[in-house]
Scaffold this active site. Structure first.
Site, PDB file in Angstrom:
ATOM      1  CG  ASP A  46      52.615  31.372  35.676  1.00  0.00           C
ATOM      2  OD1 ASP A  46      51.523  32.178  34.848  1.00  0.00           O
ATOM      3  OD2 ASP A  46      52.641  30.038  35.163  1.00  0.00           O
ATOM      4  CB  SER A  47      51.398  37.102  34.329  1.00  0.00           C
ATOM      5  OG  SER A  47      50.404  37.356  35.322  1.00  0.00           O
ATOM      6  CG  ASP A  85      48.775  30.735  37.541  1.00  0.00           C
ATOM      7  OD1 ASP A  85      48.489  29.733  36.967  1.00  0.00           O
ATOM      8  OD2 ASP A  85      49.275  31.458  36.591  1.00  0.00           O
ATOM      9  CE  LYS A 115      45.798  30.483  35.356  1.00  0.00           C
ATOM     10  NZ  LYS A 115      46.573  29.614  34.637  1.00  0.00           N
ATOM     11  CD  GLU A 117      49.948  27.345  31.826  1.00  0.00           C
ATOM     12  OE1 GLU A 117      50.319  28.440  31.899  1.00  0.00           O
ATOM     13  OE2 GLU A 117      50.876  26.677  31.098  1.00  0.00           O
ATOM     14  CD  GLU A 184      46.761  32.904  27.700  1.00  0.00           C
ATOM     15  OE1 GLU A 184      47.691  33.614  27.410  1.00  0.00           O
ATOM     16  OE2 GLU A 184      46.773  32.151  28.560  1.00  0.00           O
TER      17      GLU A 184
END
Length: 267
Positions: A46-47, A85, A115, A117, A184
């Protein structure tokens, strides 16, 4: 053609102390190059919100954005594992919504894994998604989707309470069925402890050399994104300067009539 990367292969790599490589891609051509070079995992992160769409952070990225870019990436890949993501609010609402959106990554885009979080607070979602046959990669430490709650982009896990929670979260994610965990921006000793504690691979970004693998945003690695260069980034090239030079030369040659020359013309 090299061996296809799967969750089983990644588990063997950890067991055999073979380091895992992961980079981001958001388009067909970049994904094709990374796959041909031999990157193990390609993350459609999502960057893309910052390095492709120009947002200030990842929060505005939607499921439709992610599906669109993941489709393009998958078309360029033969051997690397493609991980999609899950963007902000695509899994936080409830378990059913999380499962539905995770399924879209595989069914519509062709990814091999997703992925998301978080730790204990997302364990029920991880469990449900994994039981549906969808591999899940966890993400602990600095979780960009929670940037406002964390007070900005800064190192996590320095305090004893944070350390204990992160270790616990890693174990919970493994128990829920995650096949790997991104760590991270955490202290290297904490990352080392997590890596030794869990039997699934850890992939670090700003978490030191003791993780089972490493991940970077490709545009950071290539020196293409200059808004902010984190301490953990190593720029293996400065393509921003090369691109500026090439485009400047093009503009100059067009303006002066040097391009196109006879070599580029048809008779």
């Amino acid at each position: 053609m090299r061996e296809k990367i799967t969750v089983t292969k990644l588990a063997k790599m950890k067991k055999g102390n073979e380091k895992i490589t992961m980079l981001t891609a958001y388009d067909y051509l970049t994904a094709k190059l990374l796959d041909e070079i031999g990157v193990d995992l390609i993350l459609v992160g999502d960057s893309l919100g910052m390095v492709v769409l120009g947002y200030e952070n990842t929060l505005a990225v939607t499921m439709d954005d992610m599906i669109h870019h993941t489709k393009a990436v998958v078309k360029g890949v033969e051997s690397s594992m493609v991980v999609g993501d899950m963007p902000f609010m695509s899994y936080q609402i409830n378990v059913d919504e999380a499962l539905k959106n995770a399924g879209r990554f595989l069914q519509e885009a062709g990814a091999q894994a997703v992925k998301l979080e978080g730790g204990e607070e997302v364990a029920d979602k991880v469990d449900k998604i994994v039981k549906a046959g969808i591999p899940v990669m966890g993400h602990l430490g600095l979780t960009p989707q929670s940037v406002h709650q964390m007070g900005g982009f800064k190192v996590q896990g320095k305090e004893e309470k944070q350390k204990k929670k992160l270790l616990k979260d890693a174990q919970i994610l493994e128990e829920a069925g995650a096949f790997s965990i991104v760590l991270e921006c955490i202290p290297k000793n904490l990352a080392k402890e997590v890596t030794k504690t869990v039997s699934i691979p850890t992939i670090g970004i700003g978490a030191g050399s003791e993780c089972d693998g490493q991940v970077l945003v490709t545009q950071d690695l290539l020196g293409m994104y200059d808004k902010f260069v984190p301490k953990f980034v190593k720029q293996y090239a400065r393509l921003d300067n090369e691109i500026k030079r090439a485009v400047s030369d093009y503009i100059s040659e067009v303006k002066t009539g040097k391009f196109p020359s006879e070599e580029q013309e048809f008779c």
